[in-house]
Design an enzyme around this catalytic site. Structure first.
Site, PDB file in Angstrom:
ATOM      1  N   THR A  97      -1.198  -2.263   0.688  1.00  0.00           N
ATOM      2  CA  THR A  97       0.126  -1.809   1.121  1.00  0.00           C
ATOM      3  C   THR A  97       0.886  -3.036   1.622  1.00  0.00           C
ATOM      4  O   THR A  97       0.288  -3.910   2.242  1.00  0.00           O
ATOM      5  CB  THR A  97      -0.034  -0.797   2.276  1.00  0.00           C
ATOM      6  OG1 THR A  97      -0.479   0.429   1.728  1.00  0.00           O
ATOM      7  CG2 THR A  97       1.261  -0.566   3.027  1.00  0.00           C
ATOM      8  N   ARG A 109       0.042  13.963  -1.827  1.00  0.00           N
ATOM      9  CA  ARG A 109      -0.336  13.449  -0.494  1.00  0.00           C
ATOM     10  C   ARG A 109       0.718  12.453  -0.013  1.00  0.00           C
ATOM     11  O   ARG A 109       1.137  11.567  -0.749  1.00  0.00           O
ATOM     12  CB  ARG A 109      -1.704  12.767  -0.591  1.00  0.00           C
ATOM     13  CG  ARG A 109      -2.206  12.144   0.716  1.00  0.00           C
ATOM     14  CD  ARG A 109      -1.933  10.661   0.765  1.00  0.00           C
ATOM     15  NE  ARG A 109      -2.570  10.019   1.927  1.00  0.00           N
ATOM     16  CZ  ARG A 109      -2.345   8.767   2.285  1.00  0.00           C
ATOM     17  NH1 ARG A 109      -1.509   8.021   1.595  1.00  0.00           N
ATOM     18  NH2 ARG A 109      -2.949   8.244   3.328  1.00  0.00           N
ATOM     19  N   GLY A 156       1.487   9.568   2.883  1.00  0.00           N
ATOM     20  CA  GLY A 156       0.843   8.753   3.915  1.00  0.00           C
ATOM     21  C   GLY A 156       1.795   8.420   5.050  1.00  0.00           C
ATOM     22  O   GLY A 156       2.865   9.018   5.194  1.00  0.00           O
ATOM     23  N   ASP A 157       1.397   7.459   5.850  1.00  0.00           N
ATOM     24  CA  ASP A 157       2.186   7.068   7.028  1.00  0.00           C
ATOM     25  C   ASP A 157       3.431   6.261   6.677  1.00  0.00           C
ATOM     26  O   ASP A 157       4.413   6.261   7.425  1.00  0.00           O
ATOM     27  CB  ASP A 157       1.319   6.207   7.961  1.00  0.00           C
ATOM     28  CG  ASP A 157       0.823   4.951   7.247  1.00  0.00           C
ATOM     29  OD1 ASP A 157       0.117   5.094   6.222  1.00  0.00           O
ATOM     30  OD2 ASP A 157       1.146   3.835   7.691  1.00  0.00           O
ATOM     31  N   THR A 199      -0.390  -0.777   8.263  1.00  0.00           N
ATOM     32  CA  THR A 199      -1.207  -0.606   7.063  1.00  0.00           C
ATOM     33  C   THR A 199      -2.566  -0.097   7.499  1.00  0.00           C
ATOM     34  O   THR A 199      -3.004  -0.377   8.610  1.00  0.00           O
ATOM     35  CB  THR A 199      -1.339  -1.917   6.257  1.00  0.00           C
ATOM     36  OG1 THR A 199      -2.238  -1.680   5.168  1.00  0.00           O
ATOM     37  CG2 THR A 199      -1.858  -3.071   7.097  1.00  0.00           C
ATOM     38  N   GLY A 200      -3.202   0.664   6.620  1.00  0.00           N
ATOM     39  CA  GLY A 200      -4.509   1.203   6.968  1.00  0.00           C
ATOM     40  C   GLY A 200      -4.610   2.663   6.586  1.00  0.00           C
ATOM     41  O   GLY A 200      -3.909   3.129   5.684  1.00  0.00           O
ATOM     42  N   GLY A 252      -3.730   6.020   6.488  1.00  0.00           N
ATOM     43  CA  GLY A 252      -2.448   6.627   6.807  1.00  0.00           C
ATOM     44  C   GLY A 252      -2.527   7.828   7.727  1.00  0.00           C
ATOM     45  O   GLY A 252      -1.693   7.992   8.625  1.00  0.00           O
TER      46      GLY A 252
HETATM   47  N1  ASP Z   1      -1.307   3.246   4.914  1.00  0.00           N
HETATM   48  C1  ASP Z   1      -1.335   3.468   3.488  1.00  0.00           C
HETATM   49  C2  ASP Z   1      -1.415   4.945   3.232  1.00  0.00           C
HETATM   50  O1  ASP Z   1      -2.173   5.608   3.885  1.00  0.00           O
HETATM   51  C3  ASP Z   1      -2.453   2.766   2.784  1.00  0.00           C
HETATM   52  C4  ASP Z   1      -2.701   1.328   3.164  1.00  0.00           C
HETATM   53  O2  ASP Z   1      -2.056   0.789   4.047  1.00  0.00           O
HETATM   54  O3  ASP Z   1      -3.553   0.679   2.532  1.00  0.00           O
HETATM   55  O4  ASP Z   1      -0.769   5.413   2.333  1.00  0.00           O
END
Ligand code: ASP
Length: 345
Positions: free
Chosen positions: A213, A241, A243-244, A263-264, A266
């Site tokens: 991301t 779906r 995400g955040d 990032t991470g 979500g």
């Molecule tokens: N945060 C992102 C999501 O959950 C994924 C990522 O940051 O790798 O969509």
């Protein structure tokens, strides 16, 4: 009549001179330069293997460096934080190494569905999109949403229809294909069919190509803050779906105090309304930017879940994660530049 030569006044004058001298001694040295503009970016956080070949490492370092320079040029020439974060994120979306735009991960159905958001901290305006399938640079469409629509957030078909009315570049969904992401999707399919691990981000943690991301935060010479984030989401995500990243306040947030991009994992980032919480801790809790980011990473999120980049109104930059690595880079008007992947390097 009052005479300045009166002993009482002489004592007062001496006291105020001494106070002035004391205060001058306490304040910042006059020649210390303050930060006029600053920029930070990320290309995703996760269990990034240190075993990746040097040639691949160098591609990442080069990609991060190019993105940093893209933002630096905008800000150095007096451009806005908003332009800088959009240009940086576009650059990273076009880089197939990162999970945004070209190089996005595959959904369960084997397609690419993209999310993005942008926020202008000086106006609190924002634009966000989820489930895009044909927009080459989602961050730029998010900016059009922000500036030209009456709304903030469009999803799926509605988002595509909105795009039809703009000039943003369109592509076929397979434009986003890369072999690495395809192989990763295949491996992930094999793993989930046996036993699903608790944290999807540690799936096949040997795989360095899994994360990515992208996001950018900046403050410009007018003191305006902005944030932008763009992603393909998480590998194997279910149809629809969200995400955040496009949830304003979770993965992306900017106001007059701070700009944050996450990032991470979500779902975990969303539960903590993370980006907004960081800004609130600074504004209302008396936390420094770094303390606020640490609080989220250490007290609210579990290890291996997230990373944040953030900049505050003084131009302080924080780039931290509770995962082994986060692709990241920063630069400011003092020429301080940092490009890193792992915690220790
Ligand atoms: N945060 C992102 C999501 O959950 C994924 C990522 O940051 O790798 O969509």
């Amino acid at each position: 009549m009052i005479h300045l030569s009166h002993p009482k006044f002489q004592i007062l004058i001496i006291a105020s001179i001494l106070t002035g001298l004391f205060l001058a001694g306490c304040s910042e040295p006059a020649n210390e330069e303050s930060v006029e503009w600053a920029l930070a970016l990320h290309g995703g956080a996760g269990a990034i293997s240190q075993e990746m070949p040097d040639s691949v490492k160098n591609q990442y370092y080069d990609g991060l460096e190019q993105a940093v320079r893209t933002g630096e040029i905008v800000l150095r020439e007096g451009g806005s934080a908003l332009d800088a974060v959009e240009q940086v994120v576009r650059n990273l979306e076009n880089n197939p190494l990162f999970n945004a735009g070209k190089g996005a991960v595959f959904t369960k159905e084997g397609r690419h569905e993209l999310d993005a958001a942008i926020m202008d901290g000086s106006t609190m305006q924002a634009g966000a999109l989820t489930g895009l399938t044909t927009v080459k640079n989602p961050v730029s469409l998010a900016r059009v949403v922000m500036q030209e629509s009456d709304h903030i957030f469009f999803s799926g078909q509605g988002a595509e229809q909105f795009a039809d009315e703009t000039n943003v570049e369109r592509v076929e969904n397979d434009h986003f294909f890369t072999q690495n992401r395809y192989d990763q999707w295949q491996r992930s399919n094999n793993q989930t069919s046996s036993a699903a691990p608790e944290n999807p981000r540690t799936l096949s943690s040997h795989n360095s190509y899994k994360f990515g991301t992208v996001g950018a935060v900046a403050i410009d010479t007018d003191g305006h803050l902005a944030a932008a984030t763009s992603t393909g989401g998480m590998t194997n995500k279910q149809f629809g779906r969200v995400g955040d990243v496009p949830i304003i306040g979770s993965g992306t947030f900017a106001n007059h105090v701070a700009a944050v991009s996450a990032t991470g994992w979500g779902e975990k980032i969303m539960q903590q309304v993370s980006a907004n919480t960081i800004a609130n801790l600074v504004e209302f809790g008396g936390y420094s930017l770094e303390e606020a980011v640490d609080f989220l990473l250490e007290e609210r999120l579990q290890p291996d879940e997230a990373g944040f980049i953030a900049v505050d109104s003084d131009g302080n930059i924080v780039m931290k994660m509770n995962t082994p690595g986060m692709y990241r880079g920063s630069v400011n008007s003092l020429g301080e530049t940092e490009i890193k992947i792992w915690t220790e390097e």
